[in-house]
Write a protein that holds these residues in place. Structure first.
Motif, PDB file in Angstrom:
ATOM      1  N   VAL A 163      31.617  41.862  39.886  1.00  0.00           N
ATOM      2  CA  VAL A 163      31.785  42.419  41.231  1.00  0.00           C
ATOM      3  C   VAL A 163      33.267  42.722  41.456  1.00  0.00           C
ATOM      4  O   VAL A 163      34.136  42.104  40.845  1.00  0.00           O
ATOM      5  CB  VAL A 163      31.289  41.457  42.345  1.00  0.00           C
ATOM      6  CG1 VAL A 163      29.794  41.216  42.224  1.00  0.00           C
ATOM      7  CG2 VAL A 163      32.059  40.148  42.321  1.00  0.00           C
ATOM      8  N   HIS A 164      33.510  43.662  42.335  1.00  0.00           N
ATOM      9  CA  HIS A 164      34.887  43.928  42.720  1.00  0.00           C
ATOM     10  C   HIS A 164      35.274  42.946  43.825  1.00  0.00           C
ATOM     11  O   HIS A 164      34.417  42.462  44.578  1.00  0.00           O
ATOM     12  CB  HIS A 164      35.045  45.362  43.220  1.00  0.00           C
ATOM     13  CG  HIS A 164      36.476  45.782  43.333  1.00  0.00           C
ATOM     14  ND1 HIS A 164      37.219  45.584  44.480  1.00  0.00           N
ATOM     15  CD2 HIS A 164      37.313  46.365  42.430  1.00  0.00           C
ATOM     16  CE1 HIS A 164      38.448  46.032  44.279  1.00  0.00           C
ATOM     17  NE2 HIS A 164      38.536  46.514  43.049  1.00  0.00           N
ATOM     18  N   GLU A 165      36.554  42.646  43.925  1.00  0.00           N
ATOM     19  CA  GLU A 165      37.024  41.720  44.958  1.00  0.00           C
ATOM     20  C   GLU A 165      36.630  42.193  46.353  1.00  0.00           C
ATOM     21  O   GLU A 165      36.420  41.368  47.265  1.00  0.00           O
ATOM     22  CB  GLU A 165      38.550  41.553  44.866  1.00  0.00           C
ATOM     23  CG  GLU A 165      39.092  40.491  45.809  1.00  0.00           C
ATOM     24  CD  GLU A 165      40.581  40.234  45.635  1.00  0.00           C
ATOM     25  OE1 GLU A 165      41.171  39.589  46.527  1.00  0.00           O
ATOM     26  OE2 GLU A 165      41.161  40.666  44.607  1.00  0.00           O
ATOM     27  N   ALA A 166      36.480  43.493  46.538  1.00  0.00           N
ATOM     28  CA  ALA A 166      36.073  44.015  47.845  1.00  0.00           C
ATOM     29  C   ALA A 166      34.733  43.429  48.281  1.00  0.00           C
ATOM     30  O   ALA A 166      34.506  43.195  49.475  1.00  0.00           O
ATOM     31  CB  ALA A 166      35.986  45.535  47.802  1.00  0.00           C
ATOM     32  N   ALA A 167      33.835  43.190  47.311  1.00  0.00           N
ATOM     33  CA  ALA A 167      32.524  42.627  47.645  1.00  0.00           C
ATOM     34  C   ALA A 167      32.650  41.216  48.189  1.00  0.00           C
ATOM     35  O   ALA A 167      31.771  40.745  48.927  1.00  0.00           O
ATOM     36  CB  ALA A 167      31.620  42.636  46.417  1.00  0.00           C
ATOM     37  N   LEU A 168      33.727  40.531  47.841  1.00  0.00           N
ATOM     38  CA  LEU A 168      33.949  39.170  48.336  1.00  0.00           C
ATOM     39  C   LEU A 168      34.604  39.169  49.710  1.00  0.00           C
ATOM     40  O   LEU A 168      34.379  38.258  50.509  1.00  0.00           O
ATOM     41  CB  LEU A 168      34.853  38.390  47.372  1.00  0.00           C
ATOM     42  CG  LEU A 168      34.536  38.414  45.885  1.00  0.00           C
ATOM     43  CD1 LEU A 168      35.562  37.571  45.129  1.00  0.00           C
ATOM     44  CD2 LEU A 168      33.127  37.924  45.614  1.00  0.00           C
ATOM     45  N   ARG A 169      35.402  40.182  49.983  1.00  0.00           N
ATOM     46  CA  ARG A 169      36.240  40.176  51.177  1.00  0.00           C
ATOM     47  C   ARG A 169      35.540  40.720  52.426  1.00  0.00           C
ATOM     48  O   ARG A 169      35.834  40.264  53.536  1.00  0.00           O
ATOM     49  CB  ARG A 169      37.504  41.003  50.914  1.00  0.00           C
ATOM     50  CG  ARG A 169      38.399  40.451  49.814  1.00  0.00           C
ATOM     51  CD  ARG A 169      39.155  39.232  50.255  1.00  0.00           C
ATOM     52  NE  ARG A 169      40.057  38.738  49.209  1.00  0.00           N
ATOM     53  CZ  ARG A 169      40.779  37.625  49.332  1.00  0.00           C
ATOM     54  NH1 ARG A 169      40.729  36.909  50.437  1.00  0.00           N
ATOM     55  NH2 ARG A 169      41.565  37.233  48.339  1.00  0.00           N
ATOM     56  N   VAL A 170      34.649  41.699  52.254  1.00  0.00           N
ATOM     57  CA  VAL A 170      34.004  42.293  53.435  1.00  0.00           C
ATOM     58  C   VAL A 170      33.099  41.235  54.077  1.00  0.00           C
ATOM     59  O   VAL A 170      32.181  40.724  53.440  1.00  0.00           O
ATOM     60  CB  VAL A 170      33.180  43.532  53.042  1.00  0.00           C
ATOM     61  CG1 VAL A 170      32.453  44.088  54.259  1.00  0.00           C
ATOM     62  CG2 VAL A 170      34.090  44.592  52.439  1.00  0.00           C
ATOM     63  N   PRO A 171      33.327  40.887  55.360  1.00  0.00           N
ATOM     64  CA  PRO A 171      32.586  39.782  55.999  1.00  0.00           C
ATOM     65  C   PRO A 171      31.195  40.197  56.469  1.00  0.00           C
ATOM     66  O   PRO A 171      30.935  40.306  57.671  1.00  0.00           O
ATOM     67  CB  PRO A 171      33.490  39.400  57.169  1.00  0.00           C
ATOM     68  CG  PRO A 171      34.162  40.687  57.540  1.00  0.00           C
ATOM     69  CD  PRO A 171      34.377  41.426  56.246  1.00  0.00           C
ATOM     70  N   VAL A 269      38.251  32.709  48.452  1.00  0.00           N
ATOM     71  CA  VAL A 269      37.846  33.675  49.474  1.00  0.00           C
ATOM     72  C   VAL A 269      36.804  33.052  50.407  1.00  0.00           C
ATOM     73  O   VAL A 269      36.808  33.311  51.625  1.00  0.00           O
ATOM     74  CB  VAL A 269      37.294  34.953  48.815  1.00  0.00           C
ATOM     75  CG1 VAL A 269      36.792  35.927  49.882  1.00  0.00           C
ATOM     76  CG2 VAL A 269      38.383  35.625  47.982  1.00  0.00           C
ATOM     77  N   ALA A 270      35.926  32.204  49.862  1.00  0.00           N
ATOM     78  CA  ALA A 270      34.951  31.511  50.714  1.00  0.00           C
ATOM     79  C   ALA A 270      35.666  30.661  51.757  1.00  0.00           C
ATOM     80  O   ALA A 270      35.266  30.631  52.937  1.00  0.00           O
ATOM     81  CB  ALA A 270      34.026  30.642  49.860  1.00  0.00           C
ATOM     82  N   GLU A 271      36.736  29.987  51.364  1.00  0.00           N
ATOM     83  CA  GLU A 271      37.506  29.182  52.311  1.00  0.00           C
ATOM     84  C   GLU A 271      38.175  30.062  53.359  1.00  0.00           C
ATOM     85  O   GLU A 271      38.260  29.692  54.539  1.00  0.00           O
ATOM     86  CB  GLU A 271      38.549  28.338  51.567  1.00  0.00           C
ATOM     87  CG  GLU A 271      37.961  27.178  50.801  1.00  0.00           C
ATOM     88  CD  GLU A 271      37.118  26.275  51.691  1.00  0.00           C
ATOM     89  OE1 GLU A 271      37.579  25.917  52.801  1.00  0.00           O
ATOM     90  OE2 GLU A 271      35.976  25.956  51.299  1.00  0.00           O
ATOM     91  N   ASP A 272      38.651  31.235  52.954  1.00  0.00           N
ATOM     92  CA  ASP A 272      39.229  32.177  53.925  1.00  0.00           C
ATOM     93  C   ASP A 272      38.189  32.551  54.988  1.00  0.00           C
ATOM     94  O   ASP A 272      38.494  32.588  56.188  1.00  0.00           O
ATOM     95  CB  ASP A 272      39.709  33.447  53.220  1.00  0.00           C
ATOM     96  CG  ASP A 272      40.946  33.215  52.367  1.00  0.00           C
ATOM     97  OD1 ASP A 272      41.609  32.166  52.554  1.00  0.00           O
ATOM     98  OD2 ASP A 272      41.241  34.080  51.506  1.00  0.00           O
ATOM     99  N   HIS A 273      36.970  32.852  54.540  1.00  0.00           N
ATOM    100  CA  HIS A 273      35.902  33.204  55.489  1.00  0.00           C
ATOM    101  C   HIS A 273      35.570  32.027  56.398  1.00  0.00           C
ATOM    102  O   HIS A 273      35.315  32.209  57.603  1.00  0.00           O
ATOM    103  CB  HIS A 273      34.647  33.639  54.729  1.00  0.00           C
ATOM    104  CG  HIS A 273      34.736  35.007  54.130  1.00  0.00           C
ATOM    105  ND1 HIS A 273      34.934  36.137  54.896  1.00  0.00           N
ATOM    106  CD2 HIS A 273      34.657  35.437  52.842  1.00  0.00           C
ATOM    107  CE1 HIS A 273      34.970  37.204  54.110  1.00  0.00           C
ATOM    108  NE2 HIS A 273      34.803  36.812  52.868  1.00  0.00           N
ATOM    109  N   ARG A 274      35.599  30.810  55.851  1.00  0.00           N
ATOM    110  CA  ARG A 274      35.295  29.634  56.666  1.00  0.00           C
ATOM    111  C   ARG A 274      36.344  29.444  57.753  1.00  0.00           C
ATOM    112  O   ARG A 274      36.023  29.116  58.901  1.00  0.00           O
ATOM    113  CB  ARG A 274      35.208  28.387  55.777  1.00  0.00           C
ATOM    114  CG  ARG A 274      33.774  27.844  55.631  1.00  0.00           C
ATOM    115  CD  ARG A 274      33.742  26.543  54.862  1.00  0.00           C
ATOM    116  NE  ARG A 274      34.007  26.759  53.463  1.00  0.00           N
ATOM    117  CZ  ARG A 274      33.086  27.108  52.577  1.00  0.00           C
ATOM    118  NH1 ARG A 274      31.845  27.297  52.947  1.00  0.00           N
ATOM    119  NH2 ARG A 274      33.409  27.274  51.308  1.00  0.00           N
ATOM    120  N   ARG A 275      37.619  29.640  57.391  1.00  0.00           N
ATOM    121  CA  ARG A 275      38.687  29.495  58.387  1.00  0.00           C
ATOM    122  C   ARG A 275      38.536  30.542  59.485  1.00  0.00           C
ATOM    123  O   ARG A 275      38.725  30.237  60.673  1.00  0.00           O
ATOM    124  CB  ARG A 275      40.049  29.629  57.703  1.00  0.00           C
ATOM    125  CG  ARG A 275      40.498  28.373  56.971  1.00  0.00           C
ATOM    126  CD  ARG A 275      41.970  28.450  56.596  1.00  0.00           C
ATOM    127  NE  ARG A 275      42.221  29.467  55.573  1.00  0.00           N
ATOM    128  CZ  ARG A 275      42.138  29.265  54.261  1.00  0.00           C
ATOM    129  NH1 ARG A 275      41.843  28.058  53.820  1.00  0.00           N
ATOM    130  NH2 ARG A 275      42.386  30.234  53.414  1.00  0.00           N
TER     131      ARG A 275
END
Length: 280
Positions: A163-171, A269-275
């Motif tokens: 996957v591209h990092e974009a797939a991880l970042r889009v919330p 990135v999961a921790e970023d989304h949690r914050r």
């Protein structure tokens, strides 16, 4: 997709197979002989008869022509495809997923369907179908999450995802939903059900980066590629095309982080989304 609906549809495909066998034997054709006349192998005919593999429409039409069944198999095929939960262009790809011994997938913007949580899938379907009923959305979510049973099975395919990092970042669905989704990806990787690599933003541009691709290998059939466009999809099995796609996948793999570094990035990135979810 309710289990009852799946069972009913499977029973209908079993009837399709039983009728194929009965009508083939009525004209004294072996599976190999019928296969030669409809341009598939005898093994394929056996898998149709056992409801392991579903024929494509053109094969059903040729069976009608060879066995002189007056369009019976075409009509039944159309009825079963119409009643199944996936779009017609994707339905056969789902059947092939179940038969694959190895699946290599690249997704540039989304978490692949086989790894999606119900909440993530629901957010995607709701965003893409803003006027759909709740019942329709739930049917689609259930159908998508039901596909993942192949990764729980003891005979599951080797599954390699990039996957591209974009797939991880889009919330998708918000921070909490996205964090849970990425946690699931990590868990599946730690359980050795999938090998995941991430192409980071730092890798820069790549000529194949915007094109979803899924390569499937089989024990008794040539490899097949599935690609998607807007409301359409293509199954490709021409050897030269498959080799080109395999080469593209290898280049994407070379641009990706190693598996351990990829999991570290996914967890971060999961921790970023949690914050973000906590501060919202």
């Amino acid at each position: 997709m309710a289990k009852g609906a799946h069972g009913s549809r499977q029973a209908a495909w079993e009837f399709f197979g039983a009728e194929l066998k009965r009508r083939r034997e009525e004209v004294a054709f072996t599976q190999v002989e019928l296969g030669a006349r409809v341009f598939v192998s005898g093994g394929y005919i056996g898998q149709f008869e056992q409801a392991i593999r579903k024929p494509q429409l053109d094969v059903a039409q040729r069976i009608d022509e060879v066995l002189q069944t007056g369009g019976f198999f075409e009509r039944m095929w159309r009825k079963l495809i119409k009643d199944q939960p996936f779009k017609a262009y994707f339905a056969h790809a789902v059947e092939l997923e179940r038969l694959a011994t190895k699946i290599c997938e690249f997704e540039p913007a989304l978490i692949p369907g086989l790894l999606q949580t119900p909440e993530y899938a629901r957010a995607l379907y709701t965003a893409g179908n803003p006027f759909a009923t709740e019942e329709y959305i739930e049917e689609q979510v259930q159908a998508r999450t039901d596909r993942a049973w192949i990764l729980a099975d003891a005979t599951r395919p080797t599954y390699w995802v990039i996957v591209h990092e974009a797939a991880l970042r889009v919330p998708v669905g918000g921070g909490a939903t996205m964090a849970a989704q990425l946690d699931r990806v990590v868990t599946m990787a730690q359980e050795h059900k999938v090998l995941v690599q991430v192409i980071p933003f730092a890798a820069g541009a790549h000529p194949r980066m915007g094109k979803m691709m899924k390569l499937m290998e089989f024990e008794d059939a040539p490899p097949t590629v599935y690609t998607e466009g807007v409301h359409t999809g293509n199954l490709l099995d021409e050897p030269a095309v498959v080799r080109q796609v395999q080469g593209s996948y290898d280049l994407l793999r070379a641009a990706a982080l190693p598996p351990e570094a990829s999991l570290t990035l996914i967890q971060a990135v999961a921790e970023d989304h949690r914050r973000c979810a906590r501060s919202a």
